[in-house]
Scaffold this motif. Structure first.
Motif, PDB file in Angstrom:
ATOM      1  N   UNK A  25       1.025  -0.851  -0.087  1.00  0.00           N
ATOM      2  CA  UNK A  25      -0.249  -0.559  -0.426  1.00  0.00           C
ATOM      3  C   UNK A  25       0.889   0.686  -0.267  1.00  0.00           C
ATOM      4  N   UNK A  26       1.973   1.368   0.933  1.00  0.00           N
ATOM      5  CA  UNK A  26       3.194   2.399   1.363  1.00  0.00           C
ATOM      6  C   UNK A  26       3.419   2.702  -0.715  1.00  0.00           C
ATOM      7  N   UNK A  27       3.939   1.879  -1.378  1.00  0.00           N
ATOM      8  CA  UNK A  27       4.203   1.935  -2.548  1.00  0.00           C
ATOM      9  C   UNK A  27       3.289   2.406  -3.760  1.00  0.00           C
ATOM     10  N   UNK A  28       1.956   2.272  -3.693  1.00  0.00           N
ATOM     11  CA  UNK A  28       1.006   2.688  -4.398  1.00  0.00           C
ATOM     12  C   UNK A  28       0.705   3.294  -4.093  1.00  0.00           C
ATOM     13  N   UNK A  29       0.820   4.085  -3.023  1.00  0.00           N
ATOM     14  CA  UNK A  29       0.748   5.557  -2.310  1.00  0.00           C
ATOM     15  C   UNK A  29       1.489   6.584  -3.037  1.00  0.00           C
ATOM     16  N   UNK A  30       2.924   6.322  -2.549  1.00  0.00           N
ATOM     17  CA  UNK A  30       3.897   6.856  -3.675  1.00  0.00           C
ATOM     18  C   UNK A  30       3.972   7.141  -4.956  1.00  0.00           C
ATOM     19  N   UNK A  31       3.650   6.145  -5.975  1.00  0.00           N
ATOM     20  CA  UNK A  31       3.196   6.109  -7.017  1.00  0.00           C
ATOM     21  C   UNK A  31       2.376   6.825  -7.460  1.00  0.00           C
ATOM     22  N   UNK A  32       1.347   7.126  -6.335  1.00  0.00           N
ATOM     23  CA  UNK A  32      -0.121   7.952  -6.857  1.00  0.00           C
ATOM     24  C   UNK A  32       0.522   9.922  -6.126  1.00  0.00           C
ATOM     25  N   UNK A  33       1.488   9.917  -5.371  1.00  0.00           N
ATOM     26  CA  UNK A  33       2.062  10.825  -5.012  1.00  0.00           C
ATOM     27  C   UNK A  33       2.750  11.584  -6.143  1.00  0.00           C
ATOM     28  N   UNK A  34       3.666  10.050  -5.799  1.00  0.00           N
ATOM     29  CA  UNK A  34       4.595  11.501  -7.204  1.00  0.00           C
ATOM     30  C   UNK A  34       3.868  11.282  -8.936  1.00  0.00           C
ATOM     31  N   UNK A  35       2.240  10.487  -8.662  1.00  0.00           N
ATOM     32  CA  UNK A  35       1.996  10.842 -10.104  1.00  0.00           C
ATOM     33  C   UNK A  35       1.984  12.023 -10.309  1.00  0.00           C
ATOM     34  N   UNK A  36       0.940  12.303  -8.951  1.00  0.00           N
ATOM     35  CA  UNK A  36      -0.294  13.913  -9.148  1.00  0.00           C
ATOM     36  C   UNK A  36       0.718  15.231  -8.856  1.00  0.00           C
ATOM     37  N   UNK A  37       1.387  14.789  -8.122  1.00  0.00           N
ATOM     38  CA  UNK A  37       2.593  16.085  -7.881  1.00  0.00           C
ATOM     39  C   UNK A  37       3.698  15.924  -8.356  1.00  0.00           C
ATOM     40  N   UNK A  38       4.574  15.368  -8.937  1.00  0.00           N
ATOM     41  CA  UNK A  38       5.769  15.372  -9.451  1.00  0.00           C
ATOM     42  C   UNK A  38       5.999  15.961 -10.978  1.00  0.00           C
ATOM     43  N   UNK A  39       7.624  16.165 -11.010  1.00  0.00           N
ATOM     44  CA  UNK A  39       8.474  16.173 -10.100  1.00  0.00           C
ATOM     45  C   UNK A  39       8.436  16.548  -9.173  1.00  0.00           C
ATOM     46  N   UNK A  40       8.982  15.622  -8.248  1.00  0.00           N
ATOM     47  CA  UNK A  40       8.456  15.820  -7.075  1.00  0.00           C
ATOM     48  C   UNK A  40       9.846  15.460  -5.893  1.00  0.00           C
ATOM     49  N   UNK A  41      10.318  16.118  -4.547  1.00  0.00           N
ATOM     50  CA  UNK A  41      11.676  15.595  -4.469  1.00  0.00           C
ATOM     51  C   UNK A  41      11.472  14.913  -2.893  1.00  0.00           C
ATOM     52  N   UNK A  42      12.155  13.911  -2.829  1.00  0.00           N
ATOM     53  CA  UNK A  42      12.464  13.489  -1.454  1.00  0.00           C
ATOM     54  C   UNK A  42      11.737  14.076  -0.283  1.00  0.00           C
ATOM     55  N   UNK A  43      12.502  14.661  -0.610  1.00  0.00           N
ATOM     56  CA  UNK A  43      11.582  16.009   0.944  1.00  0.00           C
ATOM     57  C   UNK A  43      10.714  16.066   0.694  1.00  0.00           C
TER      58      UNK A  43
END
Length: 187
Positions: A25-43
């Motif tokens: 679920x965390x990996x999925x959430x990260x994909x969702x986050x990067x898709x919608x807010x990316x390009x995005x930094x680790x911070x």
């Protein structure tokens, strides 16, 4: 008696009830986050997810590494961008996340986008009606897309000019306040 941990269980220290404790679920959430807010930094990712207490800090790093290895995102230094494969995963599986997590993630995405868009353009255009009333169209654009638009009616040209000037000066602040209000949870 030894303590065993399922391979899919994640570190849960600091995660609010209803947060994510499963690596998939965390990996999925990260994909969702990067898709919608990316390009995005680790911070920016860490700040967004830590603020919502959705994921344990250590899990963010290891799951980011996982999705980069799986080529769901690409890392350019510290900045993550979604790949076609990652976009597909995020679109197809985002609804598998618990609704509360999804909503918190959306809020986190919107807020992280706001902070990341310091280079956004703020503009305001005045149009005057026959009766002397004016309308001010306030707009925030970033990367060639409209992030925000607001039409405000004013009684005259003078107040319209003031609204225009203040929006151009404080558009970022106004936009941040609005996003915060739109994404806060009911108490």
């Amino acid at each position: 008696m030894g303590v065993t941990m399922a391979a899919n269980d994640a570190f849960t220290a600091g995660v609010r009830p209803g947060g994510l404790t499963n690596s998939t679920e965390i990996r999925l959430l990260l994909c969702y986050l990067v898709k919608n807010a990316g390009p995005i930094t680790r911070t920016e990712i860490e700040n967004a997810l830590m603020e919502e207490a959705l994921v344990n800090y250590f899990e963010i790093g290891s799951c980011l590494d996982d999705i980069a290895r799986q080529q769901l995102v690409t890392a350019d230094g510290d900045r993550y961008t979604i790949t076609d494969k990652g976009r597909k995963v995020a679109q197809e599986l985002a609804y598998d996340l618990p609704r509360s997590v999804r909503e918190k993630a959306v809020a986190a995405v919107l807020r992280s986008q706001t902070w990341a868009r310091k280079e956004a353009e703020y503009s305001a255009r005045i149009s005057e009606k026959a009766d002397g009333h004016c309308s001010v169209r306030c707009q925030v654009k970033a990367l060639d897309s409209e992030l925000f638009c607001l039409d405000i009616g004013t009684p005259d040209r003078l107040s319209a000019e003031m609204v225009k000037k203040q929006f151009i000066l404080k558009g970022n602040e106004i936009y941040q306040m609005l996003i915060t209000k739109l994404t806060e949870e009911e108490k």
